[in-house]
Design a protein around this motif. Structure first.
Motif, PDB file in Angstrom:
ATOM      1  N   VAL A  64       0.854  -1.185   0.000  1.00  0.00           N
ATOM      2  CA  VAL A  64       0.000   0.000   0.000  1.00  0.00           C
ATOM      3  C   VAL A  64       0.887   1.231   0.000  1.00  0.00           C
ATOM      4  O   VAL A  64       1.869   1.303   0.736  1.00  0.00           O
ATOM      5  CB  VAL A  64      -0.937   0.004   1.222  1.00  0.00           C
ATOM      6  N   SER A  65       0.522   2.213  -0.834  1.00  0.00           N
ATOM      7  CA  SER A  65       1.294   3.451  -0.885  1.00  0.00           C
ATOM      8  C   SER A  65       0.812   4.470   0.145  1.00  0.00           C
ATOM      9  O   SER A  65       1.598   5.267   0.661  1.00  0.00           O
ATOM     10  CB  SER A  65       1.220   4.060  -2.285  1.00  0.00           C
ATOM     11  N   ALA A  66      -0.478   4.460   0.466  1.00  0.00           N
ATOM     12  CA  ALA A  66      -1.031   5.398   1.449  1.00  0.00           C
ATOM     13  C   ALA A  66      -2.424   4.925   1.834  1.00  0.00           C
ATOM     14  O   ALA A  66      -2.998   4.005   1.224  1.00  0.00           O
ATOM     15  CB  ALA A  66      -1.074   6.815   0.890  1.00  0.00           C
ATOM     16  N   TYR A  67      -2.961   5.566   2.856  1.00  0.00           N
ATOM     17  CA  TYR A  67      -4.321   5.298   3.314  1.00  0.00           C
ATOM     18  C   TYR A  67      -5.081   6.612   3.394  1.00  0.00           C
ATOM     19  O   TYR A  67      -4.502   7.657   3.708  1.00  0.00           O
ATOM     20  CB  TYR A  67      -4.334   4.633   4.697  1.00  0.00           C
ATOM     21  N   VAL A  68      -6.388   6.533   3.128  1.00  0.00           N
ATOM     22  CA  VAL A  68      -7.259   7.693   3.277  1.00  0.00           C
ATOM     23  C   VAL A  68      -8.359   7.333   4.275  1.00  0.00           C
ATOM     24  O   VAL A  68      -9.051   6.329   4.111  1.00  0.00           O
ATOM     25  CB  VAL A  68      -7.879   8.126   1.942  1.00  0.00           C
ATOM     26  N   GLY A  71       2.662   3.748   4.129  1.00  0.00           N
ATOM     27  CA  GLY A  71       1.940   2.574   3.677  1.00  0.00           C
ATOM     28  C   GLY A  71       2.047   1.389   4.603  1.00  0.00           C
ATOM     29  O   GLY A  71       1.279   0.431   4.469  1.00  0.00           O
ATOM     30  N   THR A  72       2.990   1.402   5.554  1.00  0.00           N
ATOM     31  CA  THR A  72       3.137   0.293   6.500  1.00  0.00           C
ATOM     32  C   THR A  72       2.369   0.525   7.801  1.00  0.00           C
ATOM     33  O   THR A  72       2.378  -0.337   8.686  1.00  0.00           O
ATOM     34  CB  THR A  72       4.617   0.080   6.830  1.00  0.00           C
ATOM     35  N   ALA A  73       1.712   1.656   7.932  1.00  0.00           N
ATOM     36  CA  ALA A  73       1.004   1.977   9.172  1.00  0.00           C
ATOM     37  C   ALA A  73      -0.222   1.084   9.329  1.00  0.00           C
ATOM     38  O   ALA A  73      -0.839   0.659   8.347  1.00  0.00           O
ATOM     39  CB  ALA A  73       0.592   3.441   9.180  1.00  0.00           C
ATOM     40  N   THR A  74      -0.559   0.787  10.581  1.00  0.00           N
ATOM     41  CA  THR A  74      -1.750   0.005  10.894  1.00  0.00           C
ATOM     42  C   THR A  74      -2.659   0.736  11.880  1.00  0.00           C
ATOM     43  O   THR A  74      -3.599   0.137  12.415  1.00  0.00           O
ATOM     44  CB  THR A  74      -1.372  -1.361  11.480  1.00  0.00           C
ATOM     45  N   PRO A  78      -7.597   1.926   1.190  1.00  0.00           N
ATOM     46  CA  PRO A  78      -6.175   1.711   0.888  1.00  0.00           C
ATOM     47  C   PRO A  78      -5.869   2.175  -0.541  1.00  0.00           C
ATOM     48  O   PRO A  78      -6.657   1.941  -1.470  1.00  0.00           O
ATOM     49  CB  PRO A  78      -6.015   0.201   1.038  1.00  0.00           C
ATOM     50  N   LEU A  79      -4.755   2.869  -0.721  1.00  0.00           N
ATOM     51  CA  LEU A  79      -4.323   3.337  -2.043  1.00  0.00           C
ATOM     52  C   LEU A  79      -3.223   2.420  -2.543  1.00  0.00           C
ATOM     53  O   LEU A  79      -2.104   2.410  -2.005  1.00  0.00           O
ATOM     54  CB  LEU A  79      -3.833   4.781  -1.968  1.00  0.00           C
ATOM     55  N   TYR A  80      -3.561   1.609  -3.582  1.00  0.00           N
ATOM     56  CA  TYR A  80      -2.586   0.710  -4.194  1.00  0.00           C
ATOM     57  C   TYR A  80      -1.967   1.396  -5.406  1.00  0.00           C
ATOM     58  O   TYR A  80      -2.382   2.491  -5.815  1.00  0.00           O
ATOM     59  CB  TYR A  80      -3.255  -0.602  -4.609  1.00  0.00           C
ATOM     60  N   GLU A  81      -1.004   0.725  -6.002  1.00  0.00           N
ATOM     61  CA  GLU A  81      -0.385   1.235  -7.217  1.00  0.00           C
ATOM     62  C   GLU A  81      -1.366   1.067  -8.377  1.00  0.00           C
ATOM     63  O   GLU A  81      -1.658  -0.034  -8.820  1.00  0.00           O
ATOM     64  CB  GLU A  81       0.914   0.470  -7.505  1.00  0.00           C
ATOM     65  N   GLY A  82      -1.940   2.175  -8.822  1.00  0.00           N
ATOM     66  CA  GLY A  82      -2.831   2.151  -9.969  1.00  0.00           C
ATOM     67  C   GLY A  82      -4.288   1.914  -9.635  1.00  0.00           C
ATOM     68  O   GLY A  82      -5.117   1.856 -10.554  1.00  0.00           O
ATOM     69  N   THR A  83      -4.668   1.778  -8.369  1.00  0.00           N
ATOM     70  CA  THR A  83      -6.070   1.573  -8.021  1.00  0.00           C
ATOM     71  C   THR A  83      -6.299   1.973  -6.571  1.00  0.00           C
ATOM     72  O   THR A  83      -5.357   2.151  -5.792  1.00  0.00           O
ATOM     73  CB  THR A  83      -6.496   0.111  -8.244  1.00  0.00           C
ATOM     74  N   VAL A  84      -7.580   2.090  -6.248  1.00  0.00           N
ATOM     75  CA  VAL A  84      -8.000   2.400  -4.878  1.00  0.00           C
ATOM     76  C   VAL A  84      -8.815   1.229  -4.367  1.00  0.00           C
ATOM     77  O   VAL A  84      -9.691   0.709  -5.063  1.00  0.00           O
ATOM     78  CB  VAL A  84      -8.836   3.697  -4.830  1.00  0.00           C
ATOM     79  N   GLY A  85      -8.541   0.809  -3.131  1.00  0.00           N
ATOM     80  CA  GLY A  85      -9.244  -0.317  -2.547  1.00  0.00           C
ATOM     81  C   GLY A  85     -10.676   0.019  -2.179  1.00  0.00           C
ATOM     82  O   GLY A  85     -11.029   1.173  -1.921  1.00  0.00           O
ATOM     83  N   VAL A  86     -11.523  -1.015  -2.142  1.00  0.00           N
ATOM     84  CA  VAL A  86     -12.904  -0.857  -1.694  1.00  0.00           C
ATOM     85  C   VAL A  86     -12.881  -0.481  -0.210  1.00  0.00           C
ATOM     86  O   VAL A  86     -12.156  -1.086   0.580  1.00  0.00           O
ATOM     87  CB  VAL A  86     -13.693  -2.157  -1.922  1.00  0.00           C
ATOM     88  N   PRO A  87     -13.676   0.515   0.201  1.00  0.00           N
ATOM     89  CA  PRO A  87     -13.595   0.957   1.599  1.00  0.00           C
ATOM     90  C   PRO A  87     -14.241  -0.034   2.559  1.00  0.00           C
ATOM     91  O   PRO A  87     -15.130  -0.803   2.200  1.00  0.00           O
ATOM     92  CB  PRO A  87     -14.350   2.289   1.582  1.00  0.00           C
TER      93      PRO A  87
END
Length: 762
Positions: A416-420, A443-446, A466-475
């Motif tokens: 994961v590159s970042a979280y929102v 991206g390693t934070a929990t 979660p912000l992945y490389e090239g996509t955004v995860g389902v919330p």
């Protein structure tokens, strides 16, 4: 000493009593005399022991001791002594002195120590090199400070200064302070004259100041402190030479307002020397430059109608002061980055931190930049990614304080590159908070701490992307409170259904604004005047409850209690009365009454419509006046009245003519050859008067329906027939033959004053 007085009895007993200032003899002291038996004229020694834990009146440490002797049976006071209790004086601590340059008086302060409970004298003593100690000053009014006058001081020389405390139990002295009075001189603060930025180094400033009057000849050591308004701590600059009158300092932020202060002291002073007070605050704002750094941005997108366009809501965080480099004037959103010589199409230009705009559905990115008076920052590329990546697991939120929440989650398998993080306050009326989100770049934070806009006793919906490389995860989502308490009020009970042994109650769920926490349960209480309080607890998902086992025709009081993890709140009471019958019993009762009513109506209708039933219950008797009997009377019958006294009626009956019909010899009357005799005669009733039935004829079952007239028989004489036809009544004539020979006249009754017509048989 015990001795004999002249002319007085011998002193046989000596008593000592301890009487306190509160009065009375206490059981907290004991008197000891040794020896108890002594020769006359010898000395007596007595001691009194006081137990402090039992003598509660000795807090002030003062009492009186009385000596009494027993004289003629009474105790006489012969002496008294006042006794004080206390401690030796405590050692004074933390002695410090300051020289005031206005009058050159040396003011010293110290800490007194524990109270000795005895009168104590305190003095400040001082001595110079080789000189005798003298009393410098004496504090007044129990204070712990005093000032040594200038004439007792030796400036620019070492002196010893200490505090001495003395009472009846001893003397205590503080540590001796060896100082030059000029080393502890407290100077007046310097004055900041000017602050300005260095032209070619805009992160540095130059300061100029003037030292206080009277300190120009001194070597001064100064300190500078500064801070921005949003800073909680001061930045301190030390080692500034006071005589220099100016200094430079770098590392300041651009476009930021700072407040500056300065203070000084003698540079040759020891560590005990006092600093001057801080100078008055002077504010200064550094130069600005174009904003720097990237902006944290977050977006939401949806199709905008059939035109193939996309409706985008873009939100971002304002840059921090270190990156803003001054006061941000606005933000610009474009479809492409700025290039030399031309400006890209602008989608939005606003001073807020959010913007709504429409773009073609194929648009993959937009560009966001901030600007101030010095210029515009490099744009931040915002990629409009699809939200179809792998969701997170184990999301939960716990209170981090009264106005904060800690959010925890499990790290996904993919990098994961970042979280929102998004959060919204749950209210009855839907709303949206544009600033209620934050981005975690690690991206390693929990876990993450939410602090913006969090209020106690309010529920918040929290979403994590979660912000992945090239996509955004389902919330994933969760709810939380930073702090809970009992609900503001409980729901209002309503009666839904009631019977003789059961009552069903219902209530509306509490609005989320007054819940003040997660509702854990609802508890229903009910009681009557003859039963004790009973209760039942239901889950918060239910909104109704049926109370069973109630007594019929009984008044009950019911109330509900709403509970959270932090407390409970009772609602208002509801009064209800159970019925005497159940619904089924009431329905059966009404059904039975209805059936009875219907049966009666059916029976009445049958009586009205059914001729046969009417014939059985109310037979139709023909009117003899319309029968053929009237045709049997001979036309030429003589009109001879016959008066017969009435047997039943009160008035006389008038009989005008009686015609006797003879039957054929050898044939019974009323019979014809080949025919059966008629059946049992039927009565005929007609209404003679109001409500009075009169039976006056009886006819055979064949009646007169279709009956042929009999042939006229030959007249026959009967004996013993007498009568008088004067119309006024008279004697009856009696027939020798039985009445059965006159079947057509059997049962004939004659009413008073009625006229019997002639009858004849055809």
């Amino acid at each position: 000493m015990a001795r004999r007085g002249a002319g007085t009895p011998f002193l046989r007993q000596l008593s000592l009593l301890l009487l306190l200032h509160l009065g009375g003899t206490l059981g907290c002291a004991s008197v000891a005399v040794s020896p108890r038996v002594v020769p006359l004229g010898s000395a007596v020694t007595a001691s009194c022991t006081i137990q402090r834990e039992l003598c509660h009146g000795l807090e002030q440490g003062k009492a009186r001791l009385f000596c009494c002797v027993e004289w003629n049976g009474t105790k006489q006071r012969v002496g008294v002594a006042e006794i004080r209790a206390g401690y030796p004086p405590a050692k004074p601590l933390n002695l410090s002195c300051v020289l005031n340059l206005s009058d050159y008086g040396l003011t010293c302060r110290w800490e007194q120590g524990t109270n000795s409970h005895l009168p104590t004298s305190v003095v400040l003593k001082c001595t110079g090199s080789g000189a005798q100690a003298v009393t410098g000053c004496t504090p007044r009014g129990g204070h712990s400070h005093c000032t040594v006058p200038r004439q007792l001081l030796q400036l620019y020389r070492q002196m010893e200064i200490w505090v001495s405390a003395t009472n009846a139990l001893g003397t205590a002295e503080s540590e001796r302070l060896c100082i030059d009075p000029m080393d502890v001189a407290k100077l007046d603060p310097p004055t900041l004259q000017s602050i300005q930025s260095i032209p070619f180094q805009t992160d540095c400033i130059a300061l100029a100041w003037d030292v206080a009057w009277g300190t120009e000849h001194m070597e001064l050591q100064c300190e500078l402190r500064y801070r921005a308004p949003e800073d909680s701590a001061w930045a301190l600059v030390t080692g500034i030479i006071g005589q220099a009158g100016s200094a430079q300092r770098c590392g300041f932020l651009f476009g930021t307002q700072y407040c500056f202060q300065m203070r000084c002291r003698r540079s040759s002073a020891t560590a005990l020397a006092s600093w001057s007070e801080w100078s008055p605050v002077r504010n200064y704002t550094t130069h600005e430059k174009a904003p720097a750094g990237k902006l944290d941005a977050w977006w939401g997108a949806r199709p905008a109608g059939p035109g193939g366009r996309l409706e985008v809501q873009l939100r971002w965080k304002a840059p921090r002061q270190r990156e803003a480099n001054g006061r941000v004037l606005g933000y610009r959103v474009t479809l492409s980055p700025r290039r030399r010589g031309r400006d890209p199409p602008t989608l939005c230009n606003t001073t807020r931190t959010q913007c709504n705009f429409s773009v073609p559905a194929a648009t993959g990115r937009v560009y966001l930049s901030a600007y101030n008076a010095a210029g515009e920052a490099a744009p931040t590329e915002v990629t409009l990614l699809e939200r179809k990546g792998q969701p997170l697991a184990g999301l939960r939120a716990v209170p981090g304080g009264e106005r904060s929440l800690w959010v925890h989650w499990e790290a996904p398998p993919a990098p994961v590159s970042a979280y929102v993080l998004e959060w919204q306050r749950v209210t009855a009326e839907p709303g949206h908070c544009s600033a209620c989100w934050q981005m975690e770049r690690d991206g390693t934070a929990t876990r993450a701490l939410i602090q913006d806009g969090i209020e106690p006793f309010q529920r918040y919906n929290i979403s994590l992307y979660p912000l992945y490389e090239g996509t955004v995860g389902v919330p994933v989502h969760t709810t939380a409170y930073s702090q809970q308490k009992a609900p503001s009020h409980a729901p209002k009970l309503h009666l839904k259904r009631i019977s003789k042994s059961e009552a069903e109650l219902c209530w509306e769920p509490l609005p989320v604004e007054v819940q003040n926490g997660f509702i854990t349960s609802y508890t229903i209480f009910w009681a009557s005047s003859i039963t004790s309080m009973a209760s039942a607890t239901v889950t918060p998902s239910l909104s109704s409850f049926a109370i069973r086992g109630l007594k019929p025709s009984t008044l009950y009081k019911v109330h509900i209690m709403a509970s959270t993890a932090a407390g409970s709140t009772n609602g208002t009471s509801l009064t209800l009365v159970t019925t005497a019958l159940d619904d089924t019993e009431i329905q059966f009762l009404f059904l039975s009454l209805g059936l009875v009513f219907v049966g009666l109506m059916v029976l009445l209708i049958c009586f009205q419509k059914n001729e046969r039933m009417k014939e059985q219950l109310w037979p139709s008797v023909p009117d003899p006046a319309n029968s053929s009997l009237g045709k049997w009377v001979p036309a030429a019958a003589p009109q001879e009245p016959l008066q017969v006294p009435a047997a039943r009626e009160p008035g006389p009956a008038a009989i005008s003519t009686v015609t006797v019909l003879e039957g054929d010899a050898g044939k019974e009357p009323g019979k014809e050859p080949g025919k059966e005799p008629p059946g049992t005669p039927r009565p005929y009733v007609r209404q003679e008067g109001p409500g009075e039935p009169v039976q006056y004829a009886r006819v055979g079952p064949a009646g007169y329906r279709g009956q042929r007239l009999l042939p006229e028989p030959a007249p026959r004489s009967y004996e013993n027939l007498r009568g008088r036809g004067d119309g006024g009544g008279g004697d009856w004539g009696f027939l020798e033959e039985p009445p059965a020979t006159f079947p057509l006249l059997q049962g004939l009754r004659i009413g008073g004053n009625e006229e019997l017509h002639e009858c004849r048989a055809d």
